[in-house]
Write a protein that holds these residues in place. Structure first.
Motif, PDB file in Angstrom:
ATOM      1  N   SER A   1       0.813  -1.216   0.000  1.00 40.95           N
ATOM      2  CA  SER A   1       0.000   0.000   0.000  1.00 40.95           C
ATOM      3  C   SER A   1       0.844   1.262   0.000  1.00 40.95           C
ATOM      4  O   SER A   1       0.341   2.345  -0.269  1.00 40.95           O
ATOM      5  CB  SER A   1      -0.905   0.030   1.236  1.00 40.95           C
ATOM      6  N   ALA A   2       2.122   1.136   0.339  1.00 40.44           N
ATOM      7  CA  ALA A   2       3.028   2.280   0.355  1.00 40.44           C
ATOM      8  C   ALA A   2       4.396   1.813  -0.095  1.00 40.44           C
ATOM      9  O   ALA A   2       4.771   0.649   0.108  1.00 40.44           O
ATOM     10  CB  ALA A   2       3.112   2.893   1.751  1.00 40.44           C
ATOM     11  N   ALA A   3       5.140   2.714  -0.703  1.00 36.91           N
ATOM     12  CA  ALA A   3       6.479   2.367  -1.197  1.00 36.91           C
ATOM     13  C   ALA A   3       7.340   3.618  -1.210  1.00 36.91           C
ATOM     14  O   ALA A   3       6.861   4.721  -1.472  1.00 36.91           O
ATOM     15  CB  ALA A   3       6.397   1.771  -2.600  1.00 36.91           C
ATOM     16  N   GLY A   4       8.613   3.429  -0.906  1.00 36.08           N
ATOM     17  CA  GLY A   4       9.535   4.556  -0.919  1.00 36.08           C
ATOM     18  C   GLY A   4      10.927   4.112  -1.296  1.00 36.08           C
ATOM     19  O   GLY A   4      11.397   3.047  -0.865  1.00 36.08           O
TER      20      GLY A   4
ATOM     21  N   THR B   1      11.955   5.079   6.010  1.00 37.51           N
ATOM     22  CA  THR B   1      10.529   5.339   5.821  1.00 37.51           C
ATOM     23  C   THR B   1       9.940   4.376   4.794  1.00 37.51           C
ATOM     24  O   THR B   1      10.666   3.761   4.005  1.00 37.51           O
ATOM     25  CB  THR B   1      10.272   6.783   5.346  1.00 37.51           C
ATOM     26  N   ALA B   2       8.623   4.299   4.810  1.00 36.24           N
ATOM     27  CA  ALA B   2       7.902   3.478   3.836  1.00 36.24           C
ATOM     28  C   ALA B   2       7.427   4.318   2.663  1.00 36.24           C
ATOM     29  O   ALA B   2       6.575   3.875   1.892  1.00 36.24           O
ATOM     30  CB  ALA B   2       6.712   2.803   4.507  1.00 36.24           C
ATOM     31  N   GLY B   3       7.965   5.517   2.516  1.00 33.92           N
ATOM     32  CA  GLY B   3       7.546   6.367   1.412  1.00 33.92           C
ATOM     33  C   GLY B   3       6.115   6.828   1.598  1.00 33.92           C
ATOM     34  O   GLY B   3       5.664   7.119   2.710  1.00 33.92           O
ATOM     35  N   GLY B   4       5.387   6.908   0.482  1.00 37.43           N
ATOM     36  CA  GLY B   4       4.004   7.352   0.530  1.00 37.43           C
ATOM     37  C   GLY B   4       3.082   6.325  -0.080  1.00 37.43           C
ATOM     38  O   GLY B   4       3.517   5.291  -0.605  1.00 37.43           O
ATOM     39  N   PRO B   5       1.777   6.585  -0.036  1.00 36.13           N
ATOM     40  CA  PRO B   5       0.804   5.619  -0.570  1.00 36.13           C
ATOM     41  C   PRO B   5       0.957   5.442  -2.075  1.00 36.13           C
ATOM     42  O   PRO B   5       1.321   6.370  -2.797  1.00 36.13           O
ATOM     43  CB  PRO B   5      -0.546   6.241  -0.213  1.00 36.13           C
ATOM     44  N   ILE B   6       0.662   4.229  -2.548  1.00 36.43           N
ATOM     45  CA  ILE B   6       0.738   3.940  -3.978  1.00 36.43           C
ATOM     46  C   ILE B   6      -0.495   4.523  -4.666  1.00 36.43           C
ATOM     47  O   ILE B   6      -1.357   5.121  -4.038  1.00 36.43           O
ATOM     48  CB  ILE B   6       0.853   2.426  -4.242  1.00 36.43           C
ATOM     49  N   GLY B   7      -0.569   4.332  -5.965  1.00 35.93           N
ATOM     50  CA  GLY B   7      -1.645   4.913  -6.745  1.00 35.93           C
ATOM     51  C   GLY B   7      -3.029   4.548  -6.251  1.00 35.93           C
ATOM     52  O   GLY B   7      -3.282   3.403  -5.853  1.00 35.93           O
ATOM     53  N   ASN B   8      -3.915   5.542  -6.262  1.00 37.17           N
ATOM     54  CA  ASN B   8      -5.333   5.359  -5.907  1.00 37.17           C
ATOM     55  C   ASN B   8      -5.526   4.816  -4.495  1.00 37.17           C
ATOM     56  O   ASN B   8      -6.489   4.103  -4.206  1.00 37.17           O
ATOM     57  CB  ASN B   8      -6.011   4.444  -6.936  1.00 37.17           C
ATOM     58  N   THR B   9      -4.582   5.155  -3.623  1.00 41.94           N
ATOM     59  CA  THR B   9      -4.612   4.709  -2.232  1.00 41.94           C
ATOM     60  C   THR B   9      -4.434   5.923  -1.336  1.00 41.94           C
ATOM     61  O   THR B   9      -3.637   6.809  -1.640  1.00 41.94           O
ATOM     62  CB  THR B   9      -3.473   3.712  -1.956  1.00 41.94           C
ATOM     63  N   THR B  10      -5.172   5.989  -0.251  1.00 40.57           N
ATOM     64  CA  THR B  10      -4.952   7.028   0.744  1.00 40.57           C
ATOM     65  C   THR B  10      -4.632   6.384   2.085  1.00 40.57           C
ATOM     66  O   THR B  10      -5.070   5.269   2.381  1.00 40.57           O
ATOM     67  CB  THR B  10      -6.170   7.960   0.890  1.00 40.57           C
ATOM     68  N   VAL B  11      -3.882   7.106   2.880  1.00 40.07           N
ATOM     69  CA  VAL B  11      -3.399   6.601   4.158  1.00 40.07           C
ATOM     70  C   VAL B  11      -3.662   7.660   5.224  1.00 40.07           C
ATOM     71  O   VAL B  11      -3.546   8.858   4.959  1.00 40.07           O
ATOM     72  CB  VAL B  11      -1.888   6.301   4.075  1.00 40.07           C
TER      73      VAL B  11
END
Length: 1019
Positions: A732-735, A746-756
């Motif tokens: 769900s997140a990538a960095g 860090t785990a980066g930010g949310p992937i496409g069409n995903t909110t966190v």
């Protein structure tokens, strides 16, 4: 000399924690344009010291406590120093911070700093003799006396003689009863904020401050709130402070300290230490509106005003201590309302002058808000303890405080739990991170693969050992599988189990299940028959494609997978719709019983489409299929290359644990992308490092230790840290992890069409920097999570912004750059003896040791009683290894987080998903403890020093049940008794023992060992 009061002893104990510091120093300072007369400065100061007995009071610290006396005469004078103008502020701060000795000498000193064109004058007084009200009185009288002398006059008549004094009386019984009732069952350990850093074992009380001015709009809003709620401004601002603290994780049962002046009308100008910091206790109810909250705050505030004769220090012995922390107070946060003092610029002997405040450099509390209203507006000065909070944290606090006040005014009848405590900066950072909308490349994964088959049927789809399988062969085998399943009676939407090793046949079988409109269930053929049988029955699988015989109790039809190349080419079958789920996967729940998660085709295609775009997967890129098929992350390895026209490279199971096997595989195949858990990477990275340069490496499934991240980045690979629970479709997140990354990754930010978003236990959304439970919404949610029951309150407000969401059970926080910092599982954060401990942090420290290949920490015993931390380390058993681990961990971890036991093992047990098997390690720890408990207890013969310390414990605690392992603080000890214990040990042994040493070694055995070690160091 007479004994000091408990309130005064509390200040002394604070200095024992940070010896050699000016933590209790207060000051009066002003800047003069010109050069005041030094002789007149000395005369003026002498007059005021004679006038105020508090300024002539001296204290002496002895073995039995603190005593005091008022000196008849105390000679004082200004020290005179020259100073460059640009160094004046720093010199002033250093002078204020110089400590006083409690040895019977003066607790007052003065300084004039002479600079070209201006002088700075400062009087420093110990808090034992002074407070902020005293500073105002001293300022007014100093100016009046100096100006009289400068004009050739005598001391003004109203300032002659001895000033009024205040002798604080013993607390009234009714006041003691009031505060005991107020503080009954209070839990100071619940006041820790969910931001900043954990408390340290050895405090330095280093402090700093942030100043913030409210906008004109906010000042007007505060006035309107005061009018609408019919409450004093101080009460309105205090109520908002409670909400601010609660929104940052404290409480909901909150105690805030509030300094209150105990002077009466006749003693209003008495100089001395006449302020009590009252503990204002209030429980925040999220369902209550702000009107109701303000009413209750007003009642608490005025109730305290009527019982000011009880210093909180008088009650500390009655409040249970949690753990051996240096803290022993009922509050960690303070609210200080200080109206305009009326000391603007003035003239000193005809010279223009203005008040001056030095940076204190200390903070006794985690956070103290000084509200400073004037005729021109309202300022907030936020002082904070730098070992716990960062400047960025506190800047965010004051911004959110102002935003909170503005938000509260919008609807006074709204439940306070629904108020969003976000600043404009929070909205901007999190809003940008969550703007993830992007088009999806294909309608479904099968349609993407079909397009590749049509465009490049002879391209290589799978490299499986020495075999090369084309896209046409893969598709034909999948089509044949589809026909066989339909012939077996499989209906659209039904479940088909896949129980086989990773291979080209397994890839074709998964695709064939989809072509039949069914849902595949990946099972590990190496799992026990009982587990496989349960999952088959629980899922309702109609058919299983399996290479080996099914368990007798399986209850479903078995077919063997269709071999590649065993069927003729055929027409492309009609693609099914995306109504049926893509796959059903089982994970182990918190109870140990497997639970199934159903993932739909839209969620899976969103994931594949995102990583195809993010990693640049187009054409003939090779991806390694390394992960166990029953682990959901295997689906990304399988379908990312096939959907993008790349090559799927099948890896044998040995490649996950044998770096040599993986190295050989990478040497034979052109692999651009490979993925594994941190556990796997730790096992193989040393041998495979030379083969990773230029490749894309994904690491996820567990927290990525910074040491492992640096090791991987140093290979020259492109490293991505990925995060996601099964319930939100793999990742769900990538960095991207870049060169030079330090600290937590860090785990980066949310992937496409995903909110966190991050949520507190009540479901309220949290701002930047505040730790909470990570929640995920958007395209990746598994089937069923779109149809949760209706939410209410703060959770409903969050739902309105994000739609349906999944609470992961993982802890995280937003960073200022919009990335997510993962902080471990909520169920892996423990509290032992009042200290919050993150087990993943201990593991990260141990894994950084050169001799350790892996580490896992578990809790053995009851966390509320006798629990200990057991660290299992994967390493070669060598002489002295445990001692080296103790030394390594002790240098990097707080004492509260030190494992009590290190166990060296050959291999840390793993689950079928290549994750650490913590339940198994917990069972081993329990077995070890049970085994020791059944061993016969031998009569313990104590060495003389330990026996003497046991005797001291028994005497001071007045208990006969003291043993070498008895914790001083959990058996009735408190700060004052600890100070006496430290002095008695020094008297007994000659070794200097600080108060923090008692907190760090709270048992007789540990304290005796500390004394022996200190003696050895001195020799």
């Amino acid at each position: 000399m007479r004994s000091a009061t408990r309130k005064e002893e509390a200040l002394w104990l604070l200095e024992r924690l940070v010896p050699g510091s000016g933590v209790n120093n207060l000051h009066l300072a002003f800047r003069v344009s010109g050069e005041p007369d030094l002789a007149l400065l000395d005369r003026t100061l002498s007059v005021l010291v004679r006038r105020h007995p508090a300024l002539r009071t001296v204290f002496r610290a002895g073995e039995t406590g603190l005593s005091k006396e008022v000196r008849e005469d105390l000679p004082v004078a200004f020290e005179d120093r020259e100073c460059p103008a640009d160094e004046a502020d720093a010199r002033l701060a250093a002078f204020v911070a110089e400590p006083f000795e409690l040895d019977g000498g003066a607790l007052l000193r003065a300084l004039r700093l002479r600079s070209p064109g201006q002088d700075v004058c400062c009087v420093v007084v110990h808090h034992l003799n002074f407070d902020t009200v005293s500073a105002g009185v001293l300022h007014e009288e100093f100016v009046a006396v100096y100006n009289a002398f400068a004009a050739g006059d005598v001391v003004p008549a109203e300032l002659e003689g001895i000033a009024v004094t205040l002798d604080e009386v013993e607390p009234k019984p009714e006041s003691l009863a009031f505060w005991r009732d107020q503080l009954r069952d209070v839990r100071p350990d619940e006041l820790e904020l969910s931001c900043g850093k954990p408390d340290v074992a050895e405090p330095n009380l280093a402090g700093s401050q942030v100043t913030w001015s409210f906008s004109a709009e906010t000042v007007q809003v505060v006035k309107e709130l005061q009018k609408a709620l019919r409450a004093p401004e101080a009460v309105v601002l205090l109520a908002a402070y409670y909400l601010l603290l609660n929104a940052h994780g404290a409480g909901p049962d909150l105690v805030v300290g509030s300094p209150m002046n105990v002077r009466g009308r006749e003693t209003a100008r008495a100089v001395g230490y006449h302020v009590n910091v009252t503990p204002l206790r209030l429980r925040v109810d999220p369902a209550e509106d702000f009107r109701g909250l303000v009413r209750r705050v007003r009642d608490v505030f005025f109730g305290a005003l009527t019982h000011l004769d009880v210093p909180v220090d008088n009650l500390l012995a009655e409040i249970p201590r949690t753990g051996s922390s240096w803290r022993h107070t009922v509050f960690r946060h303070v609210f200080n309302y200080i109206p305009e003092t009326g000391t603007p610029s003035f003239r000193l002997g005809g010279l223009p002058a203005e008040p001056l405040a030095a940076e204190p450099g200390f903070s006794k509390f985690d956070l103290e808000f000084f509200l400073l209203p004037t005729a021109d507006g309202i300022r907030v000065r936020a002082a904070y303890y730098t070992e716990v909070l960062r400047e960025a944290d506190v800047q965010a606090f004051v911004r959110r405080y102002e935003a909170l006040l503005l938000s509260l005014a919008e609807d006074l009848d709204r439940p306070v739990g629904d108020v969003r405590v976000f600043s404009a900066e929070d909205e901007a950072v999190i809003g940008k991170a969550n703007r993830t909308g992007k088009p999806v490349a294909w309608p479904s994964v099968p349609s993407a693969i079909a397009a590749v088959v049509e465009a490049r049927p002879e391209a290589i789809a799978v490299e499986d050992g020495d075999r090369e399988v084309t896209y046409r062969q893969l598709w034909d085998t999948a089509a044949a599988t589809c026909e066989r399943l339909l012939d077996a009676g499989v209906e659209p939407g039904e479940v088909v189990a896949l129980i086989a090793p990773r291979s080209a046949e397994l890839a074709a079988a998964a695709l064939g299940v989809w072509l039949a409109g069914a849902t595949y269930l990946p099972l590990d053929p190496d799992h026990p028959d009982q587990r496989i049988a349960y999952q088959l029955a629980d899922s309702g699988a109609k058919v299983a494609l399996a290479e080996a015989a099914l368990p007798a109790e399986a209850g479903c039809r078995a077919l063997t997978p269709t071999p590649i190349g065993s069927v003729p080419s055929r027409a492309t079958p009609t693609l099914p719709g995306t109504g049926a789920p893509a796959y059903l996967i089982y994970t182990s729940g918190s109870t140990g019983r497997p639970k199934g998660t159903v993932v739909g085709h839209p969620a899976l295609v969103n994931l594949i489409s995102h990583f195809a775009d993010e990693l640049g997967h187009h054409g003939q890129a090779g991806t390694l299929w390394l992960t166990t098929f029953s682990f959901d992350i295997s689906a990304l390895e399988l379908f990312l290359p096939l959907a993008t026209g790349g090559r799927l490279v099948v890896a044998p199971d040995e490649a996950r644990i044998d770096g040599g096997v993986l190295k050989g595989l990478l040497g034979r195949h052109d692999v651009s992308t490979l993925q594994a858990t941190p556990t796997t990477w730790r096992l193989v990275v040393d041998e495979v490092a030379g083969e990773l340069a230029g490749r894309t490496v994904l690491c996820g499934g567990e927290p990525l230790p910074s040491a492992l991240a640096r090791q991987l980045v140093d290979t020259g690979c492109e490293l991505w840290n990925v995060y996601g629970p099964t319930e939100t479709t793999i990742w769900s997140a990538a960095g991207r992890v870049h060169d030079g990354a330090t600290g937590r990754i860090t785990a980066g930010g949310p992937i496409g069409n995903t909110t966190v978003f991050l949520a507190d236990p009540d479901g309220r959304e949290l701002p930047v920097g505040v730790t909470g439970e990570l929640c995920i919404a958007g395209a990746g949610l598994a089937v069923g999570y779109h149809d949760r029951p209706e939410l209410t309150g703060a959770r409903f407000a969050t739902h309105a912004r994000h739609g349906r969401f999944y609470r992961t059970g993982d802890l995280a926080r937003w960073l200022e750059d919009g990335t997510l910092e993962l902080l471990g599982r909520a169920d892996r954060q423990v509290k032992l003896r009042g200290n919050r401990i993150e087990l993943a942090e201990i593991e990260s420290v141990l894994q950084a040791h050169d001799e350790v290949a892996g580490a896992a920490v578990v809790v053995a015993g009851d966390p509320s009683d006798d629990a200990v931390l057991v660290a299992y380390v994967e390493a070669d058993e060598k002489t002295g290894l445990v001692d080296r681990l103790w030394e390594h961990a002790g240098a990097l971890l707080p004492k509260s987080a030190m494992p009590q036991e290190f166990v060296v093992i050959d291999r840390i047990p793993l689950t079928g998903n290549d994750k650490v098997d913590y339940p198994e390690l917990a069972r081993r720890a329990a077995d070890r403890a049970a085994s020791r408990a059944t061993e016969p207890e031998e009569e313990q013969e104590l060495d003389p020093l330990t026996a003497d310390v046991v005797a001291l414990f028994r005497e001071l605690l007045d208990r006969g049940d003291i043993r070498p392992g008895t914790n001083f603080f959990s058996h009735g000890g408190h700060s004052l008794l600890a100070a006496k214990l430290a002095q008695r040990v020094k008297h007994l042994t000659g070794v200097r023992v600080r108060l923090t040493d008692v907190f760090a070694q709270p048992t007789p055995a540990a304290l005796a060992d500390f004394v022996l070690a200190s003696t050895a160091d001195e020799n």
